[in-house]
Design a protein around this motif. Structure first.
Motif, PDB file in Angstrom:
ATOM      1  N   PHE A  88       0.838  -1.133   0.102  1.00 26.73           N
ATOM      2  CA  PHE A  88       0.139  -0.027   0.158  1.00 26.73           C
ATOM      3  C   PHE A  88       0.957   1.263  -0.043  1.00 26.73           C
ATOM      4  O   PHE A  88       1.852   1.382   0.867  1.00 26.73           O
ATOM      5  N   THR A  89       0.572   2.227  -1.021  1.00 27.05           N
ATOM      6  CA  THR A  89       1.318   3.468  -1.174  1.00 27.05           C
ATOM      7  C   THR A  89       0.333   4.412  -1.190  1.00 27.05           C
ATOM      8  O   THR A  89      -0.557   4.443  -2.009  1.00 27.05           O
ATOM      9  N   SER A  90       0.136   5.519  -0.487  1.00 24.68           N
ATOM     10  CA  SER A  90      -0.609   6.686  -0.685  1.00 24.68           C
ATOM     11  C   SER A  90       0.069   7.646   0.367  1.00 24.68           C
ATOM     12  O   SER A  90       0.976   7.850   0.516  1.00 24.68           O
ATOM     13  N   SER A  91      -1.087   8.713   0.434  1.00 21.69           N
ATOM     14  CA  SER A  91      -0.596   9.802   1.328  1.00 21.69           C
ATOM     15  C   SER A  91      -1.887  10.438   2.040  1.00 21.69           C
ATOM     16  O   SER A  91      -3.134  10.188   1.679  1.00 21.69           O
ATOM     17  N   LEU A  92      -1.416  11.080   3.087  1.00 23.83           N
ATOM     18  CA  LEU A  92      -2.517  11.788   4.027  1.00 23.83           C
ATOM     19  C   LEU A  92      -2.249  12.987   4.020  1.00 23.83           C
ATOM     20  O   LEU A  92      -1.040  13.733   3.973  1.00 23.83           O
ATOM     21  N   THR A  93      -3.393  13.976   3.615  1.00 24.07           N
ATOM     22  CA  THR A  93      -3.104  15.268   3.370  1.00 24.07           C
ATOM     23  C   THR A  93      -3.962  16.028   4.753  1.00 24.07           C
ATOM     24  O   THR A  93      -5.155  15.698   4.829  1.00 24.07           O
ATOM     25  N   ILE A  94      -3.124  16.750   5.358  1.00 24.99           N
ATOM     26  CA  ILE A  94      -3.673  17.765   6.604  1.00 24.99           C
ATOM     27  C   ILE A  94      -3.677  19.093   6.029  1.00 24.99           C
ATOM     28  O   ILE A  94      -2.814  19.555   5.594  1.00 24.99           O
ATOM     29  N   ASN A 147      -5.964  26.158   8.230  1.00 23.81           N
ATOM     30  CA  ASN A 147      -6.129  27.830   7.810  1.00 23.81           C
ATOM     31  C   ASN A 147      -5.014  28.164   6.793  1.00 23.81           C
ATOM     32  O   ASN A 147      -5.262  29.125   6.272  1.00 23.81           O
ATOM     33  N   LEU A 148      -3.632  27.645   7.102  1.00 22.27           N
ATOM     34  CA  LEU A 148      -2.509  28.313   6.443  1.00 22.27           C
ATOM     35  C   LEU A 148      -1.930  27.334   5.280  1.00 22.27           C
ATOM     36  O   LEU A 148      -1.052  27.845   4.547  1.00 22.27           O
ATOM     37  N   THR A 149      -2.126  26.167   5.600  1.00 22.11           N
ATOM     38  CA  THR A 149      -1.115  25.166   4.647  1.00 22.11           C
ATOM     39  C   THR A 149      -1.950  23.946   4.586  1.00 22.11           C
ATOM     40  O   THR A 149      -2.792  23.607   5.271  1.00 22.11           O
ATOM     41  N   ALA A 150      -1.194  23.253   3.672  1.00 25.24           N
ATOM     42  CA  ALA A 150      -1.639  21.788   3.398  1.00 25.24           C
ATOM     43  C   ALA A 150      -0.292  20.970   3.792  1.00 25.24           C
ATOM     44  O   ALA A 150       0.787  20.977   2.913  1.00 25.24           O
ATOM     45  N   LEU A 151      -0.105  20.022   4.530  1.00 25.29           N
ATOM     46  CA  LEU A 151       0.765  18.923   4.789  1.00 25.29           C
ATOM     47  C   LEU A 151       0.616  17.745   4.277  1.00 25.29           C
ATOM     48  O   LEU A 151      -0.599  17.198   4.670  1.00 25.29           O
ATOM     49  N   LYS A 152       1.349  17.356   3.466  1.00 19.52           N
ATOM     50  CA  LYS A 152       1.242  15.928   2.741  1.00 19.52           C
ATOM     51  C   LYS A 152       2.291  14.826   3.383  1.00 19.52           C
ATOM     52  O   LYS A 152       3.362  15.088   3.409  1.00 19.52           O
ATOM     53  N   VAL A 153       1.540  14.116   4.015  1.00 21.60           N
ATOM     54  CA  VAL A 153       2.331  12.972   4.476  1.00 21.60           C
ATOM     55  C   VAL A 153       2.327  11.389   3.938  1.00 21.60           C
ATOM     56  O   VAL A 153       1.162  10.771   3.862  1.00 21.60           O
ATOM     57  N   PRO A 154       3.361  10.885   3.672  1.00 23.41           N
ATOM     58  CA  PRO A 154       3.341   9.756   2.791  1.00 23.41           C
ATOM     59  C   PRO A 154       2.939   8.730   3.794  1.00 23.41           C
ATOM     60  O   PRO A 154       3.483   8.638   4.792  1.00 23.41           O
ATOM     61  N   LEU A 155       2.286   7.710   3.255  1.00 25.27           N
ATOM     62  CA  LEU A 155       2.006   6.296   3.750  1.00 25.27           C
ATOM     63  C   LEU A 155       2.253   5.127   3.007  1.00 25.27           C
ATOM     64  O   LEU A 155       2.135   4.991   1.849  1.00 25.27           O
ATOM     65  N   ARG A 156       2.810   4.328   3.642  1.00 26.81           N
ATOM     66  CA  ARG A 156       3.292   3.139   3.071  1.00 26.81           C
ATOM     67  C   ARG A 156       3.007   2.046   4.041  1.00 26.81           C
ATOM     68  O   ARG A 156       3.242   1.960   5.377  1.00 26.81           O
TER      69      ARG A 156
END
Length: 115
Positions: free
Chosen positions: A12-18, A21-30
């Motif tokens: 499984f490879t994907s990402s979680l985006t948080i 109000n100021l930004t978006a943080l993309k966290v890789p998930l494996r």
């Protein structure tokens, strides 16, 4: 966060985006199983082998995981009449990031010298 695989062989490879109000943080998930894949799942069939003859068979073992898997040991049959050896080791991309090929070569060289 909890990941519950739906099959034994889940890769499984994907990402979680948080978003804030100021930004978006993309966290890789494996997620991966760490198992190696054998090109001949039925095994190696040497067929009829006469006394004094030898058969040479090849198999391909692949690591489908997104991270290196380190080989720790190589064992063949524990019978005097059967000899199993590794004739060739190579990484598909030419790299040996986990040191597995070097470690297995060293292990096999040690066996050859002790005989």
């Amino acid at each position: 966060m909890r990941f519950t695989p739906d099959a034994e062989h889940t890769l499984f490879t994907s990402s979680l985006t948080i978003h804030t109000n100021l930004t978006a943080l993309k966290v890789p998930l494996r997620a991966y199983h760490g198992k190696l894949a054998l090109s001949e799942p039925a095994g190696i069939d040497c067929g009829l082998v006469s006394v004094g003859d030898a058969k040479l068979r090849f198999l391909n073992i692949s690591n489908l995981n997104p991270v290196p898997v380190r080989l720790l040991e190589f064992k063949g049959p524990q019978r005097e009449s059967v000899k199993v050896s590794v004739e060739s080791l190579r990484a598909e991309d030419g790299k040996d990031e986990g040191g597995s090929l070097a470690a297995l070569r060293q292990l096999l060289e040690g066996r050859k010298q002790s005989k």
